[in-house]
Design a protein around this motif. Structure first.
Motif, PDB file in Angstrom:
ATOM      1  N   ASP A  83     -16.628  31.737  19.598  1.00  0.00           N
ATOM      2  CA  ASP A  83     -15.804  31.921  18.169  1.00  0.00           C
ATOM      3  C   ASP A  83     -15.513  33.441  18.339  1.00  0.00           C
ATOM      4  O   ASP A  83     -14.337  33.691  17.798  1.00  0.00           O
ATOM      5  CB  ASP A  83     -16.650  31.829  17.186  1.00  0.00           C
ATOM      6  CG  ASP A  83     -17.214  30.437  16.801  1.00  0.00           C
ATOM      7  OD1 ASP A  83     -16.274  29.649  17.398  1.00  0.00           O
ATOM      8  OD2 ASP A  83     -17.868  30.184  15.960  1.00  0.00           O
ATOM      9  N   ASP A  84     -16.094  34.362  18.946  1.00  0.00           N
ATOM     10  CA  ASP A  84     -15.716  35.835  19.159  1.00  0.00           C
ATOM     11  C   ASP A  84     -15.362  36.252  20.452  1.00  0.00           C
ATOM     12  O   ASP A  84     -15.731  35.598  21.401  1.00  0.00           O
ATOM     13  CB  ASP A  84     -16.619  36.881  18.562  1.00  0.00           C
ATOM     14  CG  ASP A  84     -16.974  36.379  16.919  1.00  0.00           C
ATOM     15  OD1 ASP A  84     -15.938  36.213  16.168  1.00  0.00           O
ATOM     16  OD2 ASP A  84     -18.122  36.476  16.506  1.00  0.00           O
ATOM     17  N   TYR A  85     -14.836  37.375  20.613  1.00  0.00           N
ATOM     18  CA  TYR A  85     -14.720  38.215  21.895  1.00  0.00           C
ATOM     19  C   TYR A  85     -15.888  39.055  21.992  1.00  0.00           C
ATOM     20  O   TYR A  85     -16.139  39.770  21.081  1.00  0.00           O
ATOM     21  CB  TYR A  85     -13.392  38.673  22.062  1.00  0.00           C
ATOM     22  CG  TYR A  85     -12.240  37.881  22.666  1.00  0.00           C
ATOM     23  CD1 TYR A  85     -12.477  36.706  23.381  1.00  0.00           C
ATOM     24  CD2 TYR A  85     -10.930  37.871  22.184  1.00  0.00           C
ATOM     25  CE1 TYR A  85     -11.607  36.156  23.837  1.00  0.00           C
ATOM     26  CE2 TYR A  85      -9.996  37.205  22.554  1.00  0.00           C
ATOM     27  CZ  TYR A  85     -10.218  36.314  23.484  1.00  0.00           C
ATOM     28  OH  TYR A  85      -9.122  35.361  23.851  1.00  0.00           O
ATOM     29  N   GLY A 126     -12.989  46.031  17.275  1.00  0.00           N
ATOM     30  CA  GLY A 126     -14.251  45.535  17.007  1.00  0.00           C
ATOM     31  C   GLY A 126     -15.156  46.268  16.538  1.00  0.00           C
ATOM     32  O   GLY A 126     -14.811  47.470  16.029  1.00  0.00           O
ATOM     33  N   LYS A 169     -18.273  43.093  19.235  1.00  0.00           N
ATOM     34  CA  LYS A 169     -17.519  42.040  19.059  1.00  0.00           C
ATOM     35  C   LYS A 169     -16.184  41.900  18.273  1.00  0.00           C
ATOM     36  O   LYS A 169     -16.440  42.923  17.202  1.00  0.00           O
ATOM     37  CB  LYS A 169     -18.637  41.001  18.726  1.00  0.00           C
ATOM     38  CG  LYS A 169     -19.153  40.855  17.280  1.00  0.00           C
ATOM     39  CD  LYS A 169     -19.790  39.790  16.714  1.00  0.00           C
ATOM     40  CE  LYS A 169     -20.343  39.866  15.440  1.00  0.00           C
ATOM     41  NZ  LYS A 169     -21.329  38.500  14.932  1.00  0.00           N
ATOM     42  N   PRO A 217     -13.546  39.103  16.276  1.00  0.00           N
ATOM     43  CA  PRO A 217     -12.954  37.744  16.045  1.00  0.00           C
ATOM     44  C   PRO A 217     -11.707  37.728  17.136  1.00  0.00           C
ATOM     45  O   PRO A 217     -10.790  38.715  17.086  1.00  0.00           O
ATOM     46  CB  PRO A 217     -12.366  37.709  14.783  1.00  0.00           C
ATOM     47  CG  PRO A 217     -13.368  38.713  13.997  1.00  0.00           C
ATOM     48  CD  PRO A 217     -13.467  39.643  14.849  1.00  0.00           C
ATOM     49  N   LYS A 218     -11.345  36.359  17.662  1.00  0.00           N
ATOM     50  CA  LYS A 218     -10.402  36.478  18.705  1.00  0.00           C
ATOM     51  C   LYS A 218      -8.946  36.484  18.161  1.00  0.00           C
ATOM     52  O   LYS A 218      -8.226  36.976  18.957  1.00  0.00           O
ATOM     53  CB  LYS A 218     -10.702  34.798  19.263  1.00  0.00           C
ATOM     54  CG  LYS A 218     -11.648  34.747  20.013  1.00  0.00           C
ATOM     55  CD  LYS A 218     -11.678  33.319  20.710  1.00  0.00           C
ATOM     56  CE  LYS A 218     -12.748  33.268  21.837  1.00  0.00           C
ATOM     57  NZ  LYS A 218     -12.657  31.737  22.404  1.00  0.00           N
TER      58      LYS A 218
END
Length: 344
Positions: A43-45, A86, A145, A147-148
């Motif tokens: 769900d995240d990078y 991030g 992290k 969110p994409k």
């Protein structure tokens, strides 16, 4: 042998990047060339950055308290994570120590590290220790992290974007000048007490214990703004602007009268006979954020006192210029690399 200064920082990074094999793991999204590496976490990078601080190059223990140094070391890495839009999660710290450091000195260093971990809400999860023959060496890795749909790189800016910076610039450099002056006074007469007035406290604080702008990451998200590109200002505004433009394939026009410079920075620059604009462009270690947004998105930021529009991007990558009140335009050049090779 080729002198490093003939390449400059951008040229050296590009030379290294060209020799690195193409990533073979699908989880590796983005590698060398940005503030942090990017990995696919579902769900995240995931974000990963590493910084190294070397005594005599990045800090001078004559006037840098170990507690402040520990805090600043974490700030270096956290700032890189913020530059990718991030937030940090974990940190590892590795230190190389010479025999002149007692246990109490290590305790003081880690007291600052722990304080930074609390301030940035990150977990200290490991690291390494080793001997050093050349003083203190600190290596910091920070995992974060994003969110994409919010990931922000350096290479995605566009012509006509508004160029913005957070906070003010040049204060850390003038703080360094004050501390270096007091060092010379002390070396001439060890009985002299430091003469750092309250009026200069802000400048010294900006040099010894800067803060990464994770607050602005939260603020931009709250406003629903995703910068088109972003980078943190560690080596000076000029160097970071060149990085951003080089990787995005754009030019830029910035205005000297728009550069956010604190009153204390102006006063100290006058005292040291240094142009405050030069300090803002090439001083470094401000750890503010340089970012770009589309003109319509900037309308949401116009009333924000902590964000300043300093110019705009252009289609011509060969023209990255500073425009003066008199209408003169001079090429923006980075001086940070030469300073780095001697002393930051």
């Amino acid at each position: 042998m080729t002198d490093l200064n003939t390449l400059g920082e951008i040229g050296l990074i590009e030379r290294i990047r060209q020799e690195i094999p193409t990533p073979t793991h699908s989880e590796t999204i983005h590698g060398i060339g940005d503030d942090a590496a990017v990995f696919d976490w579902g769900d995240d990078y995931g974000l990963l950055t590493t910084d190294m601080l070397v005594e005599g190059i990045h800090f001078d223990l004559t006037y840098v308290p170990l507690k402040h140094l520990g805090y600043k070391a974490v700030t270096f890495g956290v700032s890189d994570i913020a530059a990718m839009n991030g937030l940090p999660i974990q940190v590892t710290i590795s230190v190389g120590l010479s025999s002149r450091f007692p246990v109490e000195a290590v305790d003081e260093l880690y007291e600052g590290i722990r304080a930074a971990c609390v301030a940035y809400n990150v977990d200290l999860v490991g690291g390494d220790t080793t001997s050093s023959r050349s003083g203190l060496i600190i290596s910091v890795s920070v995992l974060g992290k994003v969110p994409k749909d919010l990931i922000t790189y350096r290479h995605t800016a566009q012509p006509n974007d508004v160029i913005c910076v957070t906070g003010d610039l040049g204060a850390a450099y003038l703080g360094l000048q004050l501390l270096e002056r007091e060092k010379q006074v002390f070396l001439a007469d060890p009985n002299m007490q430091p003469n750092l007035s309250e009026e200069r406290a802000y400048l010294v604080q900006r040099q010894l214990r800067p803060d990464a702008r994770t607050d602005m990451v939260h603020e931009l998200r709250d406003l629903g703004i995703r910068p088109t590109a972003m980078i943190d200002i560690s080596d000076g505004l000029a160097s970071e602007l060149l990085h951003l433009c080089h990787q995005s394939g754009t030019g830029a026009v910035i205005f000297d009268e728009n550069l956010p410079i604190d009153d204390q920075t102006h006063l100290a620059a006058d005292e040291f006979k240094i142009s405050p604009v030069t300090a803002a462009l090439n001083g470094g270690e401000d750890y503010e954020l340089l970012f770009t947004v589309r003109p319509q998105a900037f309308e949401k930021l116009e009333t924000n006192a902590r964000i300043t529009a300093i110019g705009y991007l252009t289609p011509d990558p060969t023209q990255i210029v500073l425009s003066t009140k008199a209408g003169q335009q001079t090429p923006v050049r980075a001086q940070g690399w030469e300073n780095l090779m001697q002393k930051k």
